[in-house]
Write a protein that holds these residues in place. Structure first.
Motif, short mmCIF file in Angstrom:
data_model
loop_
_atom_site.label_atom_id
_atom_site.label_comp_id
_atom_site.label_asym_id
_atom_site.label_seq_id
_atom_site.Cartn_x
_atom_site.Cartn_y
_atom_site.Cartn_z
N ARG A 405 28.71 3.11 18.16
CA ARG A 405 28.78 4.57 18.24
C ARG A 405 29.49 5.01 19.52
O ARG A 405 30.28 5.96 19.52
CB ARG A 405 27.38 5.16 18.19
N ALA A 406 29.22 4.31 20.60
CA ALA A 406 29.88 4.66 21.88
C ALA A 406 31.38 4.40 21.81
O ALA A 406 32.19 5.18 22.32
CB ALA A 406 29.25 3.86 23.02
N ILE A 407 31.77 3.31 21.17
CA ILE A 407 33.19 2.99 21.05
C ILE A 407 33.93 4.05 20.24
O ILE A 407 35.08 4.37 20.52
CB ILE A 407 33.36 1.60 20.40
N GLY A 408 33.28 4.61 19.25
CA GLY A 408 33.93 5.59 18.39
C GLY A 408 33.88 7.02 18.88
O GLY A 408 34.41 7.91 18.21
N GLU A 409 33.29 7.28 20.03
CA GLU A 409 33.20 8.65 20.54
C GLU A 409 34.57 9.17 20.97
O GLU A 409 35.36 8.45 21.56
CB GLU A 409 32.22 8.70 21.72
N ILE A 461 42.89 0.97 12.42
CA ILE A 461 42.44 -0.26 11.75
C ILE A 461 41.89 -1.25 12.76
O ILE A 461 40.93 -1.99 12.48
CB ILE A 461 43.59 -0.88 10.93
N THR A 462 42.45 -1.27 13.99
CA THR A 462 41.92 -2.15 15.03
C THR A 462 40.52 -1.71 15.45
O THR A 462 39.61 -2.54 15.60
CB THR A 462 42.86 -2.14 16.25
N LEU A 463 40.34 -0.41 15.62
CA LEU A 463 39.02 0.11 15.98
C LEU A 463 38.03 -0.15 14.87
O LEU A 463 36.86 -0.47 15.12
CB LEU A 463 39.13 1.61 16.26
N PHE A 464 38.48 -0.04 13.63
CA PHE A 464 37.60 -0.31 12.48
C PHE A 464 37.13 -1.76 12.50
O PHE A 464 35.95 -2.04 12.26
CB PHE A 464 38.36 -0.01 11.19
N ILE A 466 36.88 -3.73 15.11
CA ILE A 466 35.96 -3.94 16.24
C ILE A 466 34.56 -3.45 15.90
O ILE A 466 33.57 -4.17 16.09
CB ILE A 466 36.51 -3.25 17.50
N THR A 467 34.46 -2.21 15.42
CA THR A 467 33.14 -1.65 15.11
C THR A 467 32.51 -2.38 13.93
O THR A 467 31.29 -2.59 13.92
CB THR A 467 33.27 -0.16 14.79
N LEU A 468 33.32 -2.79 12.95
CA LEU A 468 32.76 -3.55 11.83
C LEU A 468 32.21 -4.87 12.31
O LEU A 468 31.13 -5.31 11.87
CB LEU A 468 33.85 -3.78 10.77
N ASN A 471 28.86 -4.24 13.91
CA ASN A 471 27.83 -3.95 12.91
C ASN A 471 27.40 -5.22 12.17
O ASN A 471 26.21 -5.43 11.91
CB ASN A 471 28.35 -2.92 11.92
N VAL A 472 28.38 -6.05 11.81
CA VAL A 472 28.05 -7.30 11.13
C VAL A 472 27.24 -8.21 12.05
O VAL A 472 26.28 -8.86 11.62
CB VAL A 472 29.35 -8.01 10.67
N LEU A 473 27.62 -8.25 13.33
CA LEU A 473 26.86 -9.06 14.29
C LEU A 473 25.43 -8.55 14.42
O LEU A 473 24.48 -9.35 14.48
CB LEU A 473 27.56 -9.03 15.66
#
Length: 486
Positions: A405-409, A461-464, A466-468, A471-473
């Motif tokens: 969430r912080a990365i996507g702000e 797509i790079t941000l996606f 990273i966040t994915l 979340n998977v981790l």
């Protein structure tokens, strides 16, 4: 007939179908509902569904196909060189729709008759001024071919609206007729209704999955176009971010990644201890009365819009850090910095971490606490040596989700961290993140086919990814190390 009015008509027919279907089922057994295979309500719902499904299905298909069909009807009126270029065609169709809307507004206002709207010529009148009188502002004078296309668009749109209402209502009535014709004592209305309900649930689940697929496809396809114009190695390993729509751009990804990770790290340093300590206090130490007061107050933070947090960073946190930390120690003289954005994002994430950690700590069985107390452990020893180790996988998962969430702000970073893409260890320097640059590259008067614009999709797509990955981790940690208690 507008879509809203048509929807009300369909719902009214469905409501009437419910009572007609229910009444027909009861009358088919002369009032003895015990002879019905399904309850009367199921027959009513079957009739209503047979009205709603074909009508709304047809309406949805019509709304999707109508713009495409109208555009094909209008394109012959536009110059061939405009039609051949995707960007020019999109802009021309926007002008056509704007002029058509202006003609409709002029007719409704009474400043122009319907016949005049269909026969007016751009070369014989100042159409731009006449449309401005009814509140429709145009950026330039209307070209003759644009006016002809707009007039054809209005005609086609009116015809489509008329037949849309007729065909949709006819489909609703046909569905009602079918439902009433099959309504009898041995009709398995319950099975049909439950099958339709199951289909609706499956469709809802599929929409969520297809939405994710659509997001990935839209970003991936445009990212491929970007990498055809800009070397992937220069993007992923470049150390300079300097877009220039006139040419000579340097679109290095590393400075944006560094700013994103740096700001997110500061945010997690703030959010994790405060959120975790808050959860421990509320779950293990606070009384029921105190918990009922503090927990809602903390969760109020989660409901505050991020733009408000951005204003808080811009007006309060930034100047405070500048005046009392950055300037006195010679670290900078700007209120926009990594620390400003990181601290405010961390405050934003406190309720997220505390709420998840609170639920996870409360899920630890009371028997483990009682066993620890029975062995003579104190409250703090029980928390440190029993509860936290048992809840650790869930807490780690919550922290990783908060990091995503912080990365996507975006908004807080825009207002609190500035827009400078650079590599620096000074936490009081202004920096930026990938999300901010995605917004910046897609706003304004830009060429959508240029690499300076398409780079936003590569960043997306790079941000996606990273966040994915985070979340998977998080899910992996929770599922692999979660304790199972009996």
């Amino acid at each position: 007939m507008t879509v809203f009015l048509l929807t009300l008509v369909i719902i009214a027919i469905a409501l009437a179908g419910f009572f007609l279907g229910r009444g027909r089922a009861i009358s088919s057994v002369t009032g003895d509902v015990r002879r019905l295979h399904s309850l009367p309500g199921y027959h009513g719902w079957h009739a209503a569904l047979m009205v709603l499904m074909p009508a709304f299905g047809l309406l949805l298909v019509w709304l999707v196909a109508q713009p495409v069909v109208l555009e094909r009807q209008v394109l012959p009126y536009l110059p061939a060189e405009v039609v051949a270029d995707d960007t020019a065609r999109t802009l021309a169709m926007a002008d056509v729709r704007r002029v058509a809307t202006g003609l409709d507004a002029a007719v409704l206002a009474g400043t122009m008759t319907e016949d005049a709207a269909g026969t007016i010529r751009a070369e014989l009148t100042d159409l731009r001024a006449r449309l401005a009188e009814v509140g429709v502002a145009l950026g330039s004078d209307v070209k003759p071919e644009t006016l002809q296309a707009a007039q054809a668009y209005r005609t086609g749109f009116a015809t489509a609206i008329f037949w849309r209402g007729i065909i949709t209502i006819a489909a609703a009535l046909a569905g009602l007729g079918y439902a009433l014709s099959v309504t009898r004592a041995d009709f398995r209305a319950r099975n049909r209704v439950e099958a339709v309900t199951l289909g609706i649930l499956i469709t809802a689940s599929s929409i969520a999955i297809l939405t994710t697929v659509g997001i990935i496809w839209s970003m991936l396809s445009e990212s491929v176009n970007f990498f055809r114009q800009y070397p992937a190695a220069d993007f992923f390993f470049g150390l300079t971010w300097s877009p220039n729509f006139r040419g000579g751009s340097e679109l290095g990804f590393i400075p944006l990644l560094w700013g994103t990770l740096y700001i997110s790290f500061v945010a997690m340093v703030v959010a994790v201890p405060l959120g975790l300590f808050t959860a421990i206090y509320l779950a293990e130490y606070a009384s029921a009365r105190t918990r009922s007061i503090i927990k809602p107050l903390i969760e109020v933070i989660a409901g505050i819009p991020t733009v408000v947090f951005g204003l808080f960073a811009l007006v309060t946190v930034g100047p405070f850090l500048r005046d009392y930390f950055a300037e006195p120690f010679g670290l900078g003289n700007s209120g926009s910095s990594v620390m400003t954005a990181g601290i405010v994002i961390g405050i934003l994430n406190i309720p997220f971490i505390s709420s998840l950690a609170d639920d996870i700590i409360n899920s630890v069985p009371q028997a483990m606490r009682d066993g620890s107390y029975g062995l003579g452990a104190t409250k703090s020893e029980t928390v440190r040596q029993v509860i936290l180790p048992a809840a650790l996988p869930g807490i780690v998962g919550a922290v990783l989700l908060a990091a995503s969430r912080a990365i996507g702000e975006t908004m807080i970073v825009t207002m609190g961290a500035g827009a400078a893409a650079k590599l620096s260890l000074n936490p009081f320097d202004a920096m930026t993140t990938m999300t901010v640059k995605i917004v910046g590259q897609l706003t304004g008067d830009t060429d959508f086919a240029s690499p300076e614009t398409l780079v936003a999709f590569a960043l997306g797509i790079t941000l996606f990814v990273i966040t994915l990955g985070l979340n998977v981790l998080a899910l992996f940690i929770v599922r692999k190390y979660r304790e199972q208690y009996e």
